[in-house]
Motif scaffolding. Structure first.
Motif, PDB file in Angstrom:
ATOM      1  N   ALA A  92      55.796  41.805  56.661  1.00 58.38           N
ATOM      2  CA  ALA A  92      55.440  42.709  56.914  1.00 58.38           C
ATOM      3  C   ALA A  92      55.568  43.993  56.211  1.00 58.38           C
ATOM      4  O   ALA A  92      55.173  45.479  56.271  1.00 58.38           O
ATOM      5  CB  ALA A  92      57.128  42.839  57.990  1.00 58.38           C
ATOM      6  N   VAL A  93      55.805  43.606  54.580  1.00 60.88           N
ATOM      7  CA  VAL A  93      56.250  44.374  53.702  1.00 60.88           C
ATOM      8  C   VAL A  93      55.348  44.385  52.735  1.00 60.88           C
ATOM      9  O   VAL A  93      55.181  44.940  51.890  1.00 60.88           O
ATOM     10  CB  VAL A  93      57.570  44.315  53.036  1.00 60.88           C
ATOM     11  N   THR A  94      54.338  43.056  52.434  1.00 61.42           N
ATOM     12  CA  THR A  94      53.356  42.708  51.303  1.00 61.42           C
ATOM     13  C   THR A  94      51.762  42.954  52.048  1.00 61.42           C
ATOM     14  O   THR A  94      50.647  42.816  51.290  1.00 61.42           O
ATOM     15  CB  THR A  94      53.650  41.991  50.306  1.00 61.42           C
ATOM     16  N   GLY A  95      51.953  42.662  53.543  1.00 61.59           N
ATOM     17  CA  GLY A  95      50.649  42.181  54.247  1.00 61.59           C
ATOM     18  C   GLY A  95      50.571  40.301  53.767  1.00 61.59           C
ATOM     19  O   GLY A  95      51.039  39.417  53.721  1.00 61.59           O
ATOM     20  N   PRO A  96      49.491  40.702  54.829  1.00 62.52           N
ATOM     21  CA  PRO A  96      48.940  38.863  55.103  1.00 62.52           C
ATOM     22  C   PRO A  96      49.334  38.302  53.469  1.00 62.52           C
ATOM     23  O   PRO A  96      48.305  38.462  53.363  1.00 62.52           O
ATOM     24  CB  PRO A  96      47.827  39.094  56.047  1.00 62.52           C
ATOM     25  N   LEU A  97      49.788  37.235  53.878  1.00 63.41           N
ATOM     26  CA  LEU A  97      49.537  36.232  52.636  1.00 63.41           C
ATOM     27  C   LEU A  97      47.965  35.585  52.419  1.00 63.41           C
ATOM     28  O   LEU A  97      47.579  35.631  51.608  1.00 63.41           O
ATOM     29  CB  LEU A  97      50.833  35.194  52.562  1.00 63.41           C
ATOM     30  N   GLU A  98      47.694  35.264  53.212  1.00 65.47           N
ATOM     31  CA  GLU A  98      45.865  34.970  53.660  1.00 65.47           C
ATOM     32  C   GLU A  98      45.141  36.042  52.970  1.00 65.47           C
ATOM     33  O   GLU A  98      44.692  35.162  51.670  1.00 65.47           O
ATOM     34  CB  GLU A  98      45.984  34.312  54.925  1.00 65.47           C
ATOM     35  N   ASP A  99      44.878  37.188  53.062  1.00 62.76           N
ATOM     36  CA  ASP A  99      44.500  38.270  52.506  1.00 62.76           C
ATOM     37  C   ASP A  99      45.031  37.650  50.764  1.00 62.76           C
ATOM     38  O   ASP A  99      44.168  38.280  49.959  1.00 62.76           O
ATOM     39  CB  ASP A  99      44.550  39.160  53.151  1.00 62.76           C
ATOM     40  N   LYS A 100      45.675  37.920  50.840  1.00 67.76           N
ATOM     41  CA  LYS A 100      46.472  37.622  48.784  1.00 67.76           C
ATOM     42  C   LYS A 100      45.405  36.541  48.065  1.00 67.76           C
ATOM     43  O   LYS A 100      45.724  36.567  47.356  1.00 67.76           O
ATOM     44  CB  LYS A 100      47.801  38.106  48.854  1.00 67.76           C
ATOM     45  N   LYS A 101      45.836  35.305  49.675  1.00 68.43           N
ATOM     46  CA  LYS A 101      45.269  34.422  48.847  1.00 68.43           C
ATOM     47  C   LYS A 101      43.712  34.406  48.604  1.00 68.43           C
ATOM     48  O   LYS A 101      42.990  33.863  47.247  1.00 68.43           O
ATOM     49  CB  LYS A 101      45.190  32.877  49.447  1.00 68.43           C
ATOM     50  N   ARG A 102      42.781  34.880  49.331  1.00 67.27           N
ATOM     51  CA  ARG A 102      41.184  35.128  49.807  1.00 67.27           C
ATOM     52  C   ARG A 102      40.862  36.619  48.884  1.00 67.27           C
ATOM     53  O   ARG A 102      40.018  36.187  47.883  1.00 67.27           O
ATOM     54  CB  ARG A 102      41.444  36.497  51.027  1.00 67.27           C
ATOM     55  N   PHE A 103      41.917  37.215  48.352  1.00 71.10           N
ATOM     56  CA  PHE A 103      41.564  38.363  46.806  1.00 71.10           C
ATOM     57  C   PHE A 103      41.624  37.376  45.473  1.00 71.10           C
ATOM     58  O   PHE A 103      40.704  37.735  44.721  1.00 71.10           O
ATOM     59  CB  PHE A 103      42.577  39.385  47.514  1.00 71.10           C
ATOM     60  N   ARG A 104      42.668  36.865  45.327  1.00 73.39           N
ATOM     61  CA  ARG A 104      42.402  35.691  44.105  1.00 73.39           C
ATOM     62  C   ARG A 104      41.747  35.196  44.252  1.00 73.39           C
ATOM     63  O   ARG A 104      41.031  35.257  43.591  1.00 73.39           O
ATOM     64  CB  ARG A 104      43.676  35.015  44.603  1.00 73.39           C
ATOM     65  N   GLN A 105      40.870  34.250  44.895  1.00 71.52           N
ATOM     66  CA  GLN A 105      39.884  33.523  45.348  1.00 71.52           C
ATOM     67  C   GLN A 105      38.546  34.534  44.814  1.00 71.52           C
ATOM     68  O   GLN A 105      37.925  34.064  44.052  1.00 71.52           O
ATOM     69  CB  GLN A 105      39.404  32.987  46.567  1.00 71.52           C
ATOM     70  N   TYR A 106      38.602  35.432  45.386  1.00 71.87           N
ATOM     71  CA  TYR A 106      37.444  36.801  45.292  1.00 71.87           C
ATOM     72  C   TYR A 106      37.820  36.449  43.598  1.00 71.87           C
ATOM     73  O   TYR A 106      36.252  37.067  42.423  1.00 71.87           O
ATOM     74  CB  TYR A 106      37.550  37.391  46.035  1.00 71.87           C
ATOM     75  N   LYS A 107      38.564  37.020  42.989  1.00 72.33           N
ATOM     76  CA  LYS A 107      38.689  37.300  41.603  1.00 72.33           C
ATOM     77  C   LYS A 107      38.051  36.369  40.535  1.00 72.33           C
ATOM     78  O   LYS A 107      37.836  36.246  39.666  1.00 72.33           O
ATOM     79  CB  LYS A 107      40.041  38.401  41.458  1.00 72.33           C
ATOM     80  N   ALA A 108      38.505  35.272  41.129  1.00 71.15           N
ATOM     81  CA  ALA A 108      38.004  34.205  40.635  1.00 71.15           C
ATOM     82  C   ALA A 108      37.059  33.628  40.291  1.00 71.15           C
ATOM     83  O   ALA A 108      36.481  33.818  39.721  1.00 71.15           O
ATOM     84  CB  ALA A 108      38.151  32.956  40.611  1.00 71.15           C
ATOM     85  N   ARG A 109      35.914  34.362  41.500  1.00 72.22           N
ATOM     86  CA  ARG A 109      34.448  34.341  42.381  1.00 72.22           C
ATOM     87  C   ARG A 109      34.046  35.390  40.979  1.00 72.22           C
ATOM     88  O   ARG A 109      33.430  35.145  40.183  1.00 72.22           O
ATOM     89  CB  ARG A 109      34.251  34.008  43.081  1.00 72.22           C
ATOM     90  N   GLY A 118      43.046  45.307  55.344  1.00 71.72           N
ATOM     91  CA  GLY A 118      43.163  44.043  54.728  1.00 71.72           C
ATOM     92  C   GLY A 118      41.804  43.171  54.583  1.00 71.72           C
ATOM     93  O   GLY A 118      41.132  42.681  53.936  1.00 71.72           O
ATOM     94  N   SER A 119      41.895  42.008  55.836  1.00 71.86           N
ATOM     95  CA  SER A 119      41.047  41.497  56.623  1.00 71.86           C
ATOM     96  C   SER A 119      39.592  41.912  56.222  1.00 71.86           C
ATOM     97  O   SER A 119      38.724  41.462  55.927  1.00 71.86           O
ATOM     98  CB  SER A 119      41.342  41.651  57.840  1.00 71.86           C
ATOM     99  N   GLY A 120      39.069  43.066  56.653  1.00 71.88           N
ATOM    100  CA  GLY A 120      37.783  44.041  56.428  1.00 71.88           C
ATOM    101  C   GLY A 120      37.064  44.351  55.156  1.00 71.88           C
ATOM    102  O   GLY A 120      35.994  43.932  54.748  1.00 71.88           O
ATOM    103  N   ALA A 121      38.520  44.652  54.461  1.00 70.07           N
ATOM    104  CA  ALA A 121      37.967  44.879  52.801  1.00 70.07           C
ATOM    105  C   ALA A 121      37.903  43.013  52.028  1.00 70.07           C
ATOM    106  O   ALA A 121      37.297  42.962  51.247  1.00 70.07           O
ATOM    107  CB  ALA A 121      39.593  45.241  52.197  1.00 70.07           C
ATOM    108  N   MET A 122      38.709  42.065  53.102  1.00 72.45           N
ATOM    109  CA  MET A 122      37.972  41.055  51.814  1.00 72.45           C
ATOM    110  C   MET A 122      37.050  40.288  52.340  1.00 72.45           C
ATOM    111  O   MET A 122      36.428  40.288  51.401  1.00 72.45           O
ATOM    112  CB  MET A 122      39.218  39.970  52.456  1.00 72.45           C
TER     113      MET A 122
END
Length: 138
Positions: free
Chosen positions: A18-35, A62-66
């Motif tokens: 609720a505070v930070t947003g879905p943790l799955e989106d954060k994981k996806r963003f880290r994977q994107y940054k690694a790519r 979050g999910s649309g942006a990801m």
């Protein structure tokens, strides 16, 4: 810390998301940054510039942006593998490219609709016929 998909989330995870947003989106963003980090130099520079633009003008969801970021990474990975020059990917007007790119995503369509509403409202305020009621499209 993350709950399995079949088991309910703990109260702590509900609060954290609720505070930070879905943790799955954060994981996806880290994977994107690694790519992006693995891209050849000039493709990485282009990806980072486009990401910076999208952070300011792109969807905030979050999910649309990801999905958009993941598609961007895939586009640049394929372009790098094929040896496609940056200008052949982005064209002579990178803003035109990114606006067309964003329009392919739900929130990009929202932006297009809101731009049309704004343009039509100004046309009505100026005593003109709104563009959406004419045959030409914005």
């Amino acid at each position: 810390m993350a709950a399995e998909p079949t088991e309910p989330k703990s109260r702590y995870l509900h609060y954290l998301e609720a505070v930070t947003g879905p943790l799955e989106d954060k994981k996806r963003f880290r994977q994107y940054k690694a790519r992006v980090k693995r891209l050849p130099g000039h493709y990485r520079i282009a990806a980072e510039a486009l990401e910076r633009y999208l952070m300011h003008f792109g969807p905030a969801d979050g999910s649309g942006a990801m999905q958009m970021y993941e598609d961007l990474a895939e586009l640049l990975e394929r372009s790098a593998a094929d040896g496609t020059p940056i200008r052949d990917v982005f064209g002579q007007d990178p803003v035109e490219f990114v606006e067309a790119f964003m329009a392919n995503y739900p929130l990009g369509q929202y932006r297009r609709r809101e731009r049309r509403r704004f343009t039509d409202a100004i046309a009505r305020a100026a005593g003109e016929e709104p563009a959406s009621s004419r045959s030409d499209d914005l």
